[in-house]
Scaffold this active site. Structure first.
Site, PDB file in Angstrom:
ATOM      1  N   CYS A 121       0.419  -3.544   8.848  1.00  0.00           N
ATOM      2  CA  CYS A 121       1.559  -4.114   8.135  1.00  0.00           C
ATOM      3  C   CYS A 121       2.474  -2.957   7.708  1.00  0.00           C
ATOM      4  CB  CYS A 121       1.097  -4.919   6.923  1.00  0.00           C
ATOM      5  SG  CYS A 121       0.049  -6.312   7.412  1.00  0.00           S
ATOM      6  N   SER A 203      -8.678 -12.477   0.597  1.00  0.00           N
ATOM      7  CA  SER A 203      -7.251 -12.355   0.922  1.00  0.00           C
ATOM      8  C   SER A 203      -7.102 -11.975   2.381  1.00  0.00           C
ATOM      9  CB  SER A 203      -6.622 -11.284   0.028  1.00  0.00           C
ATOM     10  OG  SER A 203      -5.306 -11.006   0.450  1.00  0.00           O
ATOM     11  N   CYS A 346      -2.579  -1.669  -6.772  1.00  0.00           N
ATOM     12  CA  CYS A 346      -2.765  -2.252  -5.455  1.00  0.00           C
ATOM     13  C   CYS A 346      -1.965  -1.490  -4.403  1.00  0.00           C
ATOM     14  CB  CYS A 346      -2.280  -3.687  -5.526  1.00  0.00           C
ATOM     15  SG  CYS A 346      -2.499  -4.529  -4.004  1.00  0.00           S
TER      16      CYS A 346
HETATM   17  N1  SAH Z   1      -5.892  -7.270   4.363  1.00  0.00           N
HETATM   18  C1  SAH Z   1      -5.822  -8.241   3.360  1.00  0.00           C
HETATM   19  C2  SAH Z   1      -6.372  -7.801   2.019  1.00  0.00           C
HETATM   20  C3  SAH Z   1      -6.033  -6.419   1.534  1.00  0.00           C
HETATM   21  S1  SAH Z   1      -4.401  -6.058   1.020  1.00  0.00           S
HETATM   22  C4  SAH Z   1      -4.423  -8.775   3.215  1.00  0.00           C
HETATM   23  O1  SAH Z   1      -3.505  -8.194   3.803  1.00  0.00           O
HETATM   24  O2  SAH Z   1      -4.270  -9.802   2.573  1.00  0.00           O
HETATM   25  C5  SAH Z   1      -4.248  -6.882  -0.545  1.00  0.00           C
HETATM   26  C6  SAH Z   1      -2.790  -7.248  -0.870  1.00  0.00           C
HETATM   27  O3  SAH Z   1      -2.010  -6.079  -1.186  1.00  0.00           O
HETATM   28  C7  SAH Z   1      -2.093  -7.912   0.282  1.00  0.00           C
HETATM   29  O4  SAH Z   1      -1.360  -9.017  -0.132  1.00  0.00           O
HETATM   30  C8  SAH Z   1      -1.196  -6.806   0.783  1.00  0.00           C
HETATM   31  O5  SAH Z   1      -0.140  -7.291   1.506  1.00  0.00           O
HETATM   32  C9  SAH Z   1      -0.793  -6.123  -0.490  1.00  0.00           C
HETATM   33  N2  SAH Z   1      -0.243  -4.768  -0.313  1.00  0.00           N
HETATM   34  C10 SAH Z   1      -0.566  -3.850   0.609  1.00  0.00           C
HETATM   35  N3  SAH Z   1       0.139  -2.726   0.447  1.00  0.00           N
HETATM   36  C11 SAH Z   1       0.943  -2.932  -0.636  1.00  0.00           C
HETATM   37  C12 SAH Z   1       1.898  -2.129  -1.325  1.00  0.00           C
HETATM   38  N4  SAH Z   1       2.177  -0.887  -0.942  1.00  0.00           N
HETATM   39  N5  SAH Z   1       2.498  -2.660  -2.385  1.00  0.00           N
HETATM   40  C13 SAH Z   1       2.216  -3.910  -2.801  1.00  0.00           C
HETATM   41  N6  SAH Z   1       1.326  -4.710  -2.191  1.00  0.00           N
HETATM   42  C14 SAH Z   1       0.685  -4.223  -1.125  1.00  0.00           C
HETATM   43 FE1  SF4 Z   2      -1.969  -5.563   6.468  1.00  0.00          FE
HETATM   44 FE2  SF4 Z   2      -3.886  -6.112   4.663  1.00  0.00          FE
HETATM   45 FE3  SF4 Z   2      -4.404  -4.540   6.779  1.00  0.00          FE
HETATM   46 FE4  SF4 Z   2      -2.817  -3.647   4.843  1.00  0.00          FE
HETATM   47  S1  SF4 Z   2      -4.979  -4.146   4.650  1.00  0.00           S
HETATM   48  S2  SF4 Z   2      -2.461  -3.455   7.076  1.00  0.00           S
HETATM   49  S3  SF4 Z   2      -1.776  -5.511   4.211  1.00  0.00           S
HETATM   50  S4  SF4 Z   2      -3.861  -6.685   6.842  1.00  0.00           S
END
Ligand code: SAH
Ligand code: SF4
Length: 371
Positions: A121, A203, A346
């Site tokens: 992401c 999540s 987070c």
């Molecule tokens: N992989 C899963 C769970 C881990 S991330 C997921 O993507 O849902 C947990 C949450 O933190 C997710 O909603 C993700 O999009 C968010 N997140 C990741 N990096 C972030 C950042 N730099 N600032 C705010 N939220 C973030």
């Molecule tokens: Fe995307 Fe969640 Fe993986 Fe980060 S931890 S790359 S937010 S899927």
């Protein structure tokens, strides 16, 4: 026999623990006894298990072990937030983090499921690190075990040290399916941690087929990282959307809710990035998109990290966005950053731990942002 060849009982689901005891010619109830010792009393050795016969203890000693992952560091923030850096087995870049966030009579533990993540992401520091490896069930449940033990000897009749677990640390839990399901089963099992299914949340960024698999195996609460109200924008932010677009994801969410035995909602996570997905037009589009889904919306102001290319929105912008959705009848919360002084917010990463200079620089930057 070397230690590594021993069966690590810490990560065995209740079912697998029973199977294991039966496979070594022991009765089922022994599995229950041992499970309580490990997960409710925090036993680290078989010696401690005084209601298990000496003979069986000696036998267990030779073929199995109770091995938690190694703690590299533990930090306690001035606001009570605790953060652990935990070393998993194998590889060089093999650390993950777990964070415990106390809030009134709740204490929520944020648990990691993978070292790195393959889903990349655009705004996520874990994603930038690439995928390294999956955690074992022992390494996942080990984070709960470590967090509870950090308060002193475990006492099942004492106050709960961890009341909620969210699989929101590093990694995509649905890309490490079996170990995550096993660990969550332990979190909820009466002979282990006994957490309510409403208080264990997975999540996901939207691995659609695994959402259908998940509801066949467990009934934890589900949070979905949406971050965009349309496919064009979501394709940019959450690349797995190209494979499983929003319509398929929301259908899977509905299927998940329909197959639970109680009435629940999906938590929609929406990380807000200034000028990218935080405009009023996005809020309105989101409101329309989610109108048929039983959900609550959690807005997460973007957590900056070096060279991310994104900024967090102003408080005003966040409030405007929240109000549009609230006026349409949604329950909308805004995640506040906690544990800033220990980088527990987070999206903060363990990768920086490898690079002390960069980490302290980020610490300074973070302090400046938050002061
Ligand atoms: N992989 C899963 C769970 C881990 S991330 C997921 O993507 O849902 C947990 C949450 O933190 C997710 O909603 C993700 O999009 C968010 N997140 C990741 N990096 C972030 C950042 N730099 N600032 C705010 N939220 C973030
Ligand atoms: Fe995307 Fe969640 Fe993986 Fe980060 S931890 S790359 S937010 S899927």
């Amino acid at each position: 026999m070397t230690d590594t060849a021993k069966v690590n009982l810490l990560g065995l689901s209740p079912e697998k623990l029973i199977e294991f005891f039966e496979s070594i010619g022991e009765k089922k109830f022994r599995a229950t006894q041992v499970m309580k010792w490990i997960h409710q009393k925090g036993a680290e050795s078989f010696e401690e298990m005084t209601d298990v016969s000496k003979k069986l203890r000696a036998k267990l000693e030779t073929i199995c072990e109770i091995r938690a992952p190694e703690i590299v560091s533990q930090n306690i923030s001035t606001d009570g937030t605790r953060k652990w850096i935990i070393r998993t087995e194998g590889g060089q870049n093999n650390c993950v983090e777990a964070v415990l966030i106390p809030d009134g009579d709740r204490a929520t533990l944020c648990v990691s499921s993978q070292v790195g993540c393959s889903l990349d992401c655009s705004f996520c520091s874990t994603g930038k690190q690439g995928f390294n490896r999956n955690l074992t069930a022992a390494e996942i449940i080990g984070q709960v075990w470590i967090a509870i033990k950090s308060f002193g000897p475990m006492d099942p009749s004492g106050p709960r040290r961890v009341t909620n677990v969210v699989m929101m640390g590093m990694g995509e839990p649905l890309m490490n399916f079996e170990p995550v399901v096993d660990a969550m089963t332990l979190m909820m099992h009466d002979n282990a941690y006994g957490l309510s299914k409403r208080r264990v949340t997975l999540s996901t960024s939207g691995v659609v087929p695994r959402i259908y698999d998940l509801v066949k195996r467990t009934d934890v609460s589900l949070a979905v990282s949406l971050h965009a109200p349309n496919n064009a924008l979501r394709n940019e932010l959450v690349p797995i959307n190209k494979k499983y677009p929003i319509e398929q994801l929301l259908e899977a969410c509905q299927h998940y809710l329909d197959n639970l035995s109680d009435k629940r909602h999906i938590t929609i996570e929406y990380t807000m990035m200034a000028g990218v997905n935080d405009q009023e037009v996005h809020a309105r589009e989101l409101s329309t998109l989610l109108q048929d889904l039983e959900c609550k919306i959690n807005l997460i102001p973007f957590n900056p990290f070096p060279n991310s290319g994104y900024d967090k929105p102003s408080n005003n912008q966040t409030r405007r966005f929240q109000k549009i959705l609230a006026d349409d009848g949604y329950t909308v919360t805004v995640r506040t950053t906690r544990g800033d002084d220990i980088d527990a917010a987070c999206g903060q990463l363990v990768g920086d731990f490898m690079d002390k200079t960069r980490r302290s620089q980020k610490y300074i930057e973070l302090r400046q942002v938050s002061e």
